[in-house]
Design an enzyme around this catalytic site. Structure first.
Site, mmCIF file in Angstrom:
data_model
loop_
_atom_site.group_PDB
_atom_site.id
_atom_site.type_symbol
_atom_site.label_atom_id
_atom_site.label_comp_id
_atom_site.label_asym_id
_atom_site.label_seq_id
_atom_site.Cartn_x
_atom_site.Cartn_y
_atom_site.Cartn_z
ATOM 1 N N MET A 81 0.862 -1.151 0.000
ATOM 2 C CA MET A 81 0.000 0.000 0.000
ATOM 3 C C MET A 81 0.907 1.212 0.000
ATOM 4 S SD MET A 81 -1.323 2.633 2.047
ATOM 5 C CE MET A 81 -0.225 2.460 3.379
ATOM 6 N N PRO A 82 0.731 2.193 -0.724
ATOM 7 C CA PRO A 82 -0.347 2.420 -1.679
ATOM 8 C C PRO A 82 -0.023 1.900 -3.077
ATOM 9 C CG PRO A 82 0.918 4.420 -1.402
ATOM 10 C CD PRO A 82 1.519 3.398 -0.470
ATOM 11 N N LEU A 83 -1.028 1.954 -3.930
ATOM 12 C CA LEU A 83 -0.835 1.682 -5.347
ATOM 13 C C LEU A 83 -0.990 3.015 -6.058
ATOM 14 C CD1 LEU A 83 -0.511 -0.170 -7.809
ATOM 15 C CD2 LEU A 83 -3.005 -0.452 -7.772
ATOM 16 N N ALA A 115 -4.268 4.758 -4.558
ATOM 17 C CA ALA A 115 -5.150 3.886 -3.781
ATOM 18 C C ALA A 115 -4.444 3.630 -2.458
ATOM 19 C CB ALA A 115 -5.415 2.579 -4.523
ATOM 20 N N VAL A 116 -5.099 4.010 -1.364
ATOM 21 C CA VAL A 116 -4.502 3.909 -0.028
ATOM 22 C C VAL A 116 -5.537 3.367 0.960
ATOM 23 C CG1 VAL A 116 -2.937 5.852 -0.461
ATOM 24 C CG2 VAL A 116 -5.138 6.263 0.619
#
Length: 127
Positions: free
Chosen positions: A1-3, A72-73
């Site tokens: 994470m993240p992405l 994304a997180v």
């Protein structure tokens, strides 16, 4: 994470793309306390006809150097942390590789911790 997904116009150098990823990662480490080795980034380059954005939305003058960043997180950050991250990313990218602040678009997508698998079919963050 993240992405992290980075979208930009095709034709930038490898050094430019590397500077983008490094600036974003430094920001995530500093503001969101992401471990330095937690780096998963996808860069997508688009021909001009396939990178569509309003050049003046909200009275912000965008150029051909527009860069869209989607992160994304996990849904664990405060509003203050999010605002600080946006500012830090813009500051980093303005410094290197020299992206105009007006050209940096950031979208944060928050997901629950159980929605991540880093391999082996295991939800490593699930409690």
């Amino acid at each position: 994470m993240p992405l992290t997904r980075i979208s930009l116009r095709a034709g930038q150098s490898a050094e430019y793309r590397k500077a983008l990823t490094e600036g974003i990662q430094r920001s995530l480490v500093e503001i969101f306390n992401v471990p330095k080795d937690d780096i998963f980034m996808l860069i997508t380059e688009h021909e001009a006809a396939n990178l569509i954005y309003d050049r003046q939305y909200l009275n912000i003058e965008r150029s051909d150097d527009f860069v869209a960043i989607q992160l994304a997180v996990t849904n664990s950050r405060t509003l203050e942390q999010k605002k600080a991250l946006y500012k830090r990313i813009v500051d980093e990218l303005a410094e290197s590789p020299g992206v105009r602040r007006e050209d940096v678009f950031i979208n944060l997508v928050e997901v629950a911790k159980e929605n991540w698998s880093f391999g082996n079919g295991i939800a490593q963050y699930a409690l």
